[in-house]
Write a protein that holds these residues in place. Structure first.
Motif, PDB file in Angstrom:
ATOM      1  N   ALA C 154      42.368  45.113  41.790  1.00 52.49           N
ATOM      2  CA  ALA C 154      42.294  43.789  42.161  1.00 52.49           C
ATOM      3  C   ALA C 154      41.177  42.937  42.219  1.00 52.49           C
ATOM      4  O   ALA C 154      40.123  43.601  42.647  1.00 52.49           O
ATOM      5  N   THR C 155      41.433  41.682  41.870  1.00 55.92           N
ATOM      6  CA  THR C 155      40.062  40.683  41.804  1.00 55.92           C
ATOM      7  C   THR C 155      40.700  39.384  42.821  1.00 55.92           C
ATOM      8  O   THR C 155      41.666  38.999  42.552  1.00 55.92           O
ATOM      9  N   SER C 156      39.839  39.022  43.521  1.00 57.89           N
ATOM     10  CA  SER C 156      40.481  37.731  44.129  1.00 57.89           C
ATOM     11  C   SER C 156      39.858  36.609  43.633  1.00 57.89           C
ATOM     12  O   SER C 156      38.844  36.520  43.120  1.00 57.89           O
ATOM     13  N   ILE C 157      40.630  35.620  43.155  1.00 56.86           N
ATOM     14  CA  ILE C 157      40.375  34.583  42.569  1.00 56.86           C
ATOM     15  C   ILE C 157      39.307  33.705  43.247  1.00 56.86           C
ATOM     16  O   ILE C 157      38.341  33.057  42.686  1.00 56.86           O
ATOM     17  N   ASP C 158      39.378  33.861  44.482  1.00 60.88           N
ATOM     18  CA  ASP C 158      38.315  33.025  45.333  1.00 60.88           C
ATOM     19  C   ASP C 158      36.856  33.557  45.088  1.00 60.88           C
ATOM     20  O   ASP C 158      36.184  32.635  44.779  1.00 60.88           O
TER      21      ASP C 158
END
Lengths: 537, 109, 230
Positions: C154-158
């Motif tokens: 998981a990588t958060s775009i934010d």
């Protein structure tokens, strides 16, 4: 100190860009107020540079990295670019004031908005062709995002239409740059100007000229290529429409002036006639579409097209009075068209409709907005004492002595007056009962625009001599101007009452006419071929 | 000869733009014009011939490095524009259920 | 039909003009740029790879706005794609079809080499073919392969967008250092007569920053598309 002052043009680009990113990064409540700080800093920087420029007038060149002019990227400043920079800062500030209240919590919007401001200022100042292409593409991307900002179906559709058509134009602009680079070994506008003057009489230079001009015509919304403009205005919010009509189109016209007046001026391709006629056709087609529309924003959008045509009529006469008239008209149009869009935006927001015939009684309901709209309408239709009159009478020198051209100019003016008589029907009628929102910043923004329209109309001689160094001989108070305008009003009213209001079939046909994307590209090919033919034959 | 071939690529893209009725096709036609342009510039930089513009070892003649530097920028610009256009296509498909220009432009109101 | 035929005729005429101008060009083209960079490129920029020398030194201003364009487009794409920005990464590959085992195995094998190659291209961009933009694209591809290997990553775009914007500010900052040492913006801050090794510090720093920025930007764009795919 002087070293530092000479570097200020860089800050004009980077102040808004850096502030836009700061606003995006810190999503606190207070950060959006930083946009005003950025605007104030920009104005301070601009006036510091202006006073520096006044001390050392002339052409300023700022080469980055201390390389020779031919190798590095450079910024260039003369009276024209300073005028446009100030215009850009001014219009962006006004629109920021207008939009601030609804957008206060929308950090992303401020990111795109301020980033666009930095890019636009860069495009005005740059002296390097490839750099200009990069800025053109950046404006295209940012404006696309702003057009589709509301994320409705039609806004996506208008966004992609705008994006693809303008990218094609920009790519053709780049092909011209490729040829010029290979012939002369540089893409610096000033160096190229000298080289083209001494050895520019070649097929490949002519061809590069044609391709660059055609590419930039897409962005400037000239005759067959203007179809993206009404679509984009139809879906964008009023503030963004004002930005689009007031500045983005003007940016392309500025690039066109830089090409015609600086880059290719000594090559002597004698394109004045062609661009004059393109201007005439653009103006007539725009005005015809405008008369037939019923949607407030569409009327204004097609008017932008027709006014671009009038500007082209002026700009095409390089070095003569009409040229300065054209440039002045660009400035004036930026002011009154933003005012019209912003004023119309307030009405549309309160009445919840865009239809001209459904809005009634603006004069009684919103007196200040209505007065400002009247100022803008008088300006755009060229009434004496207002700014549109000055520039239009300067452009009129281009048609003096030729009966056909004079008749066409008369027709364009008549069309403008008629469609604004149609537009002015929103002012009259009984007072409407509406919930009014208080928004003092918005009212201030339109009052500022209205006063600047009046200011240029009355003090045009000071402005013209300080910007262009020319004196205008038109006498404002001659009684014949007022009589002429009165005549226009009467004919326009009769035409409106007995022809336009009946909404005959041709008008309905024109109103529902839409050009598909394929046809727009087909028109581009045709346009390219016509310009090629005129230059080579 | 090869610059002339790249021009054919550009014109094929233009033909596609003026005839294709599908938004995705139009996007790719823009990409084709852009590729043709990149090839054109690189080919014109190579008119005289020469080795790559890296000055390690004994190099006598190089090709012009400016086109290569500028074309990196153009490639990045092209890819971002394609990305934005394709995202708009997806959204248009979600809203209108079609990516034909005709059906999309016809339903403006 | 008339339209297509007329279109072809017009394009053929335009093609003719193109050919004439290219023939004209072959007789008169300028070698000014080539000669200049061949003689002075290495000594002025300290970059063996002249292309890197041009886009990090002579024309750094263009590269800044190339990076700026990427930022604008990434923000635009993520704004237009409607999902909430805090939402975790997409899992559409699991939803749609299970990725073949063979593919996953080979991806595992290739992934470290791709990443290493990308980093090599970035860091040695001033002496061999490559540079920040090219290497960044390779690193981005390697990270995308990671999605195939482990969809749950998981990588958060934010976060990506935040880091990308900070990097952009840093790149502008690094480009402006030369104002304090040389009095002019956007060039190598070290003196013109400095040795190649000293000048390389600046080139490697800027290449690395641009590389990371481009990689993050491309990953963000791709992630936005993945989320749309569901």
């Amino acid at each position: 100190m002087n070293d530092f002052l000479a570097q200020i043009p860089i800050f004009l680009v980077f102040i808004p860009v850096v502030f836009s990113i700061i606003i995006y990064l810190f999503k606190a409540k207070w950060t959006t107020y930083l946009s005003f700080v950025s605007q104030v800093l920009l104005l301070i920087a601009f006036f510091a540079y202006l006073s520096f420029w006044r001390l050392h007038p002339g052409d300023h060149l700022l080469v980055f990295g201390g390389w020779s002019e031919r190798i590095g990227i450079s910024f260039f400043h003369d009276g024209l670019s300073l005028t446009f920079s100030f215009l850009a800062i001014f219009i962006f500030s006004v629109i920021l004031m207008y939009l601030f209240k609804f957008r206060r919590k929308d950090h992303k919007f401020f990111f795109f908005f301020l980033f666009l401001e930095g890019i636009f200022l860069g495009m005005i100042q740059t002296n390097d062709l490839f750099n200009m292409f990069v800025f053109l593409e950046l404006t295209t991307v940012l404006v696309t995002v702003l057009i589709s900002y509301q994320k409705s179906g039609p806004s996506f559709q208008a966004g992609i239409y705008y994006l693809l058509l303008n990218t094609v134009g920009a790519l053709f602009f780049l092909i011209g740059i490729v040829f010029l680079y290979n012939v002369f070994g540089t893409i610096n506008i000033r160096v190229l100007q000298e080289l083209i003057g001494t050895q520019g009489d070649r097929t490949v230079v002519k061809f590069a000229y044609v391709i660059m001009m055609s590419g930039i015509s897409v962005k400037a919304a000239l005759f067959p290529l203007f179809t993206w403009l009404p679509k984009a205005h139809g879906v964008a919010q009023s503030g963004i429409s004002a930005l689009l009509s007031g500045l983005v189109v003007k940016g392309a016209l500025y690039v066109l002036i830089r090409m015609e007046r600086f880059l290719f001026v000594e090559a002597g391709f004698h394109m004045n006639e062609l661009f004059f006629w393109i201007g005439v056709v653009t103006a007539i087609v725009g005005v015809t579409f405008a008369i037939s529309q019923k949607d407030m924003k569409q009327i204004l959008a097609y008017h932008t097209v027709s006014q671009v045509g009038i500007m082209m009529m002026g700009i095409s006469q390089i070095g003569l009075t009409p040229f300065y008239g054209g440039v002045l008209h660009i400035i004036n149009h930026a002011l009154f068209k933003s005012l019209l869009f912003l004023g119309a935006g307030i009405l549309i927001k309160h009445y919840q409709t865009k239809k001209v015939y459904e809005i009634k009684g603006a004069l009684k309901t919103f007196p200040i907005v209505a007065v400002m709209l009247i100022i803008a309408m008088l300006s755009i239709s060229g009434a004496p004492l207002f700014n549109g009159f000055v520039s239009k009478s300067m452009i009129k020198y281009a048609v003096k002595g030729n009966f056909i051209k004079e008749a066409l100019f008369f027709l364009i003016n008549l069309g403008t007056v008629t469609s604004f008589i149609k537009f002015s029907s929103v002012l009259f009628g009984p007072k409407a009962i509406l919930v009014k929102e208080k928004n003092p910043l918005q009212i201030i923004s339109i009052i500022v625009l209205g006063l600047s329209c009046l200011g240029i109309g009355l003090f045009y001689q000071v402005i013209a001599s300080s910007i262009f160094g020319i004196t205008i001989s038109t006498n404002l108070w001659e009684i014949s101007h007022f009589l002429d305008y009165g005549l226009f009003l009467v004919i326009g009213f009769l035409f409106y009452r007995f022809v336009v209001k009946k909404d005959y079939l041709p008008f309905q046909k024109i109103r529902h006419f839409k050009l598909t994307f394929e046809s727009a590209n087909y028109m581009f090919v045709v346009y390219l071929l016509v310009v090629l033919g005129v230059v080579f034959l | 000869m090869s610059p002339i071939l790249t021009i054919i690529v550009i014109l094929v893209g233009l033909y596609g733009l003026a005839t294709s009725k599908n938004i995705i096709k139009s996007v790719f036609c823009v990409t084709i014009i852009e590729s043709g342009l990149i090839l054109l510039f690189l080919n014109l930089g190579n008119l005289e011939g020469g080795s790559i513009p890296i000055l390690s070892g004994l190099v006598e003649n190089i090709v012009d490095p400016i086109p290569q530097a500028l074309m990196i920028t153009t490639i990045v610009i092209g890819s971002t524009i394609t990305a934005l256009a394709l995202m708009l296509c997806i959204k248009i498909f979600h809203h209108f259920g079609s990516i034909e220009w005709k059906e999309v432009l016809g339903r403006e109101e | 039909m008339i339209r297509r035929v007329s279109l072809v005729v017009m394009l053929v005429i335009i093609f003719g003009f193109f050919v004439f101008s290219i023939l004209d060009l072959e007789a008169f083209f300028s070698t000014f740029g080539k000669d200049y960079f061949f003689e002075n490129g290495l000594s002025e920029t300290g970059s063996v790879n002249l292309v890197t020398g041009i886009y990090l030194d002579y024309r750094l201003f263009d590269s800044l706005f190339e990076a700026g364009l990427l930022i604008a487009a990434v923000s635009g794409v993520t704004w237009i794609s409607q999902h909430e920005i805090t939402e975790k990464n997409a899992t559409f590959m699991l939803d749609r079809q299970s990725t073949p085992t063979l593919f996953v195995t080979f991806s595992r094998l290739v992934y470290p080499f791709m990443l290493m190659f990308g980093i090599y291209v970035i860091l040695f961009g001033h002496v061999s073919p490559g540079g920040g933009f090219q290497g960044g694209a390779i690193v981005a591809t390697a990270i995308l392969i990671l999605y195939y290997i482990d969809v749950q990553k998981a990588t958060s775009i934010d976060k990506i967008l935040t880091i990308e914007k900070i990097l952009f500010l840093t790149i502008i900052g690094v480009g402006s250092i030369s104002f304090f040492t040389k009095g002019t913006f956007f060039t190598n801050p070290f003196d013109l007569s400095a040795s190649e090794q000293v000048k390389a510090i600046y080139l490697i720093t800027l290449n690395a920053l641009i590389g990371i920025k481009v990689a993050l930007g491309l990953v963000a764009i791709f992630t936005a598309f993945l989320k749309e795919g569901r």
